[in-house]
Scaffold this active site. Sequence first.
Site, short mmCIF file in Angstrom:
data_model
loop_
_atom_site.label_atom_id
_atom_site.label_comp_id
_atom_site.label_asym_id
_atom_site.label_seq_id
_atom_site.Cartn_x
_atom_site.Cartn_y
_atom_site.Cartn_z
CE LYS A 88 37.87 44.33 42.87
NZ LYS A 88 39.12 45.08 42.69
CD GLU A 110 38.20 51.42 39.06
OE1 GLU A 110 38.54 50.47 39.82
OE2 GLU A 110 37.97 52.56 39.50
CB SER A 376 39.67 37.29 45.20
OG SER A 376 39.63 36.79 43.87
#
Length: 391
Positions: A88, A110, A376
């Site tokens: 991210k 969010e 991830s």
Amino acid sequence: MYQIDENGFYGEFGGAYVPEVLYKCVHELQEAYKPVIESEEFKKEYHALLKDYVGRPSPLYLAKRLSEKYGCKIYLKREDLNHTGAHKINNTIGQILLAKKMGKERIICETGAGQHGVATATVCALMNMKCEVFMGATDVERQRVNVERMKMLGAQVNPVRTGNMTLSDACSAAIRDWCCHPKDTYYLVGSTMGPHPYPDLVARLQSVISEEIKWQLQEKEARNYPDYLIACIGGGSNAAGTIFHYIDDIRVKIVLAEAGGEGYMTDHTAATIHRGTTGILHGAKMLVMQNEDGQIQEAFSVSAGLDYPGVGPMHCNMAKLGRTEVLSINDDEAIRAGFELTRTEGIIPALESAHAIAALEKLTFKPSDVVVLTVSGRGDKDIETYLRYKL
């Protein structure tokens, strides 16, 4: 065929379906993003932060024991080793620089599993900008460590108590806030969803993953492409980054793992590509889990980051055209795969990433196949869930 067009569509999917109050904000972003991110000034600052702050390049690790089990060469793209523990941060670093260039003073976002919220709070602390995070109350409970990390970083965390109080509801709440503060607020979207240009913007910022895979494979295998790329998919950001530079390379098979929950034929699933129909959600046309009246159905998954009733328009288009193979991975399969990677390679994956690991046993490989699978995120945030299902 697979790329975005000048109107912000991937085939029939995409576009910008926003309230009138947000039209100016979205149009401003559409006009600004390419000139900014393609400028030499941006690239220099962005790549310097990726190197010295995030810790890139992330390693491409040959998982020997996993490779022996599945009869091929499996490389793990270690996004879990980035600062903040997931992919991210690649996106938030880029978007915070864009927001500053646009003169915005307040950042909202969010988050589901909390990794995007942590990454956003991190870059806001770095850049001295106000940050508010919208997070479903259900996710606040099951990801409380990440909530405390966000607060520690100076962010205000707003629990959302509508719907089933997960990621979709957090997105809706963030959009409502944006409508109330259009002038000074930048909505830092965490995935390849939302109105154009967010799907393209996020995919471009995450494409550093596949950019690195190309030269890392060249070093390790004397070729710059794998036979298989595997990634988990919810909204689709880590998947987009993994495949970005291989989208048009038909030598590469792309396999994506979405959250089946209790099974994609049940009412407790987040397998949108298997179950969804075309609709509008959070500003874009995409595949959506909805009833006959067009009402959004709740998504269910053991993984908070995949618990979303839609999927980004880029992925919808590629799945429709047959470019990707999408597998539905049930909760129990993901948990089992998470323990498998932990005990085979000493790597505890995020539950989202565990879905990608679980895809391996559903595929048949040749000994010569080179497989790249993106881990991830790391599983620290999911330890309590893993322990609840302890194998």
